[in-house]
Design an enzyme around this catalytic site. Sequence first.
Site, PDB file in Angstrom:
ATOM      1  N   GLU A  55       0.843  -1.207   0.000  1.00  0.00           N
ATOM      2  CA  GLU A  55       0.000   0.000   0.000  1.00  0.00           C
ATOM      3  C   GLU A  55       0.873   1.250   0.000  1.00  0.00           C
ATOM      4  O   GLU A  55       0.550   2.245  -0.660  1.00  0.00           O
ATOM      5  CB  GLU A  55      -0.903   0.027   1.251  1.00  0.00           C
ATOM      6  CG  GLU A  55      -1.843  -1.176   1.387  1.00  0.00           C
ATOM      7  CD  GLU A  55      -1.237  -2.302   2.219  1.00  0.00           C
ATOM      8  OE1 GLU A  55      -0.048  -2.640   1.999  1.00  0.00           O
ATOM      9  OE2 GLU A  55      -1.934  -2.863   3.075  1.00  0.00           O
ATOM     10  N   TRP A 175      17.402 -39.015 -13.525  1.00  0.00           N
ATOM     11  CA  TRP A 175      16.991 -38.611 -14.870  1.00  0.00           C
ATOM     12  C   TRP A 175      15.609 -39.111 -15.258  1.00  0.00           C
ATOM     13  O   TRP A 175      15.358 -39.483 -16.374  1.00  0.00           O
ATOM     14  CB  TRP A 175      18.051 -39.025 -15.904  1.00  0.00           C
ATOM     15  CG  TRP A 175      19.412 -38.559 -15.500  1.00  0.00           C
ATOM     16  CD1 TRP A 175      20.501 -39.341 -15.243  1.00  0.00           C
ATOM     17  CD2 TRP A 175      19.829 -37.210 -15.271  1.00  0.00           C
ATOM     18  NE1 TRP A 175      21.560 -38.568 -14.860  1.00  0.00           N
ATOM     19  CE2 TRP A 175      21.177 -37.244 -14.871  1.00  0.00           C
ATOM     20  CE3 TRP A 175      19.193 -35.960 -15.349  1.00  0.00           C
ATOM     21  CZ2 TRP A 175      21.902 -36.089 -14.552  1.00  0.00           C
ATOM     22  CZ3 TRP A 175      19.908 -34.822 -15.037  1.00  0.00           C
ATOM     23  CH2 TRP A 175      21.252 -34.900 -14.649  1.00  0.00           C
ATOM     24  N   LEU A 302      10.329 -41.507   3.115  1.00  0.00           N
ATOM     25  CA  LEU A 302      10.133 -40.207   3.751  1.00  0.00           C
ATOM     26  C   LEU A 302       8.793 -39.597   3.328  1.00  0.00           C
ATOM     27  O   LEU A 302       8.046 -39.073   4.158  1.00  0.00           O
ATOM     28  CB  LEU A 302      11.287 -39.265   3.396  1.00  0.00           C
ATOM     29  CG  LEU A 302      11.353 -37.985   4.216  1.00  0.00           C
ATOM     30  CD1 LEU A 302      11.449 -38.292   5.717  1.00  0.00           C
ATOM     31  CD2 LEU A 302      12.541 -37.131   3.793  1.00  0.00           C
ATOM     32  N   SER A 305       6.075 -41.320   5.180  1.00  0.00           N
ATOM     33  CA  SER A 305       6.016 -40.918   6.589  1.00  0.00           C
ATOM     34  C   SER A 305       5.298 -39.588   6.745  1.00  0.00           C
ATOM     35  O   SER A 305       4.467 -39.415   7.634  1.00  0.00           O
ATOM     36  CB  SER A 305       7.420 -40.767   7.179  1.00  0.00           C
ATOM     37  OG  SER A 305       7.904 -42.005   7.584  1.00  0.00           O
TER      38      SER A 305
END
Length: 366
Positions: A55, A175, A302, A305
Amino acid sequence: MSKSDDVLYMRRCLELAAHGAGSVNPNPMVGSVIVSNGEIIGEGFHQKFGGPHAEVNAVASVANEALFPHSTLYVNLEPCSHFGKTPPCTDLIIEKGIPRVVIGCRDPHDAVAGKGTAKLIATGIAVTEGVLEAECKKLNEAFIKSHTAGLPFVALKLAETLDGKIATSHGASKWITGEPARGEVHRLRSIYDAVIISEATIRADDALLTVRHCSGRNPLRVVLDRQLNAPLTAKIFGSEAETLLFASSLSSGSPKVEQLRQIGVTVLFVNEHAEKLDLLEVLLELHKRHILSVMVEGGSRLSASFIRENLVDKIYMFIAPKLFGGDGLSAFAPLGITLPLDAVNLQFEAPRFFGNDLLLEAYLRK
Ligand SMILES: NC(=O)c1ccc[n+]([C@@H]2O[C@H](COP(=O)([O-])OP(=O)(O)OC[C@H]3O[C@@H](n4cnc5c(N)ncnc54)[C@H](OP(=O)(O)O)[C@@H]3O)[C@@H](O)[C@H]2O)c1
Ligand SMILES: [Zn+2]
């Protein structure tokens, strides 16, 4: 001013605000537009943490101050009403005599949270709230999550083949996707505050996790390494970017802690439960360090989890037109970690192509 004009100018605020991505955190992304007699007379956005708010920049860009009493100020987030690093924007709006303010969504920050709007209304300013509210909330989803849940916004990023494999049977995953998709991953890294990776993936891929295929700042690199298994020579421990390593408190006596600290890695300890680091504790610590958003670039275990602990807000799944077949590693089907028995429900965004790869973005329904 018609409703469709309000939408149009709010869209412009969102466009401007997005320029602050990666530079304003832990502040929100905010854009502002000032309109008089159907013409934009000023615009601005929050450019940098600690710098002037949107602003203030919008007001400063107006050449003819005499137009303020005949103008409307648009802003995607409720104007602040408290003294932070800069004086309150509500006071500036009041001082300039702007008679109407259009707001996208409320600011969840305790110091604002409706107080900005109330202050404007109390001085007789006409306030319209909730214009493009969903889009405004989405742009600042990390800021809003941080202030409402006290935790960072968590995204999982994975790249898989059409048969759902994230690595070959030899563990290679580098890849899977092509150059354009990798470019998008680098752009995401430049806007997420931190990326999280496990020692298993470091040992498999030795990734740097920096931003190289586009311009932008590097995220904080967070390594989860319960038993300090990652080699000191891993690329992620290089000095290109900051690295934070979480280990189990059971590993705190290891001589490797000092060696890691000597090469510039910050080592922190958290509890482990059933031979797994406590992910909630990790996220709480990152929140304490003003991290608003994290992207988990983990492997199968991971990622599973994070899902199982109900800590995920969003998934970026890049799908490559390849089949790995055989016994390649499946996303979310890891050794010893089961997902909840009920299905995990997600909501798709519009799919996008990056070269030959497809990006599916999905939000978890909580
Ligand atoms: N295509 C892709 O998008 C992509 C991305 C990343 C990795 N990968 C590939 O995935 C493979 C690695 O996957 P992965 O499943 O073996 O390993 P992972 O999912 O990357 O990570 C498991 C590791 O995280 C640690 N960890 C710490 N806290 C944990 C917790 N609460 N829950 C689960 N793990 C926790 C584990 O250590 P402890 O066992 O000591 O707890 C273990 O080292 C590699 O082949 C890599 O190339 C593919
Ligand atoms: Zn402000």
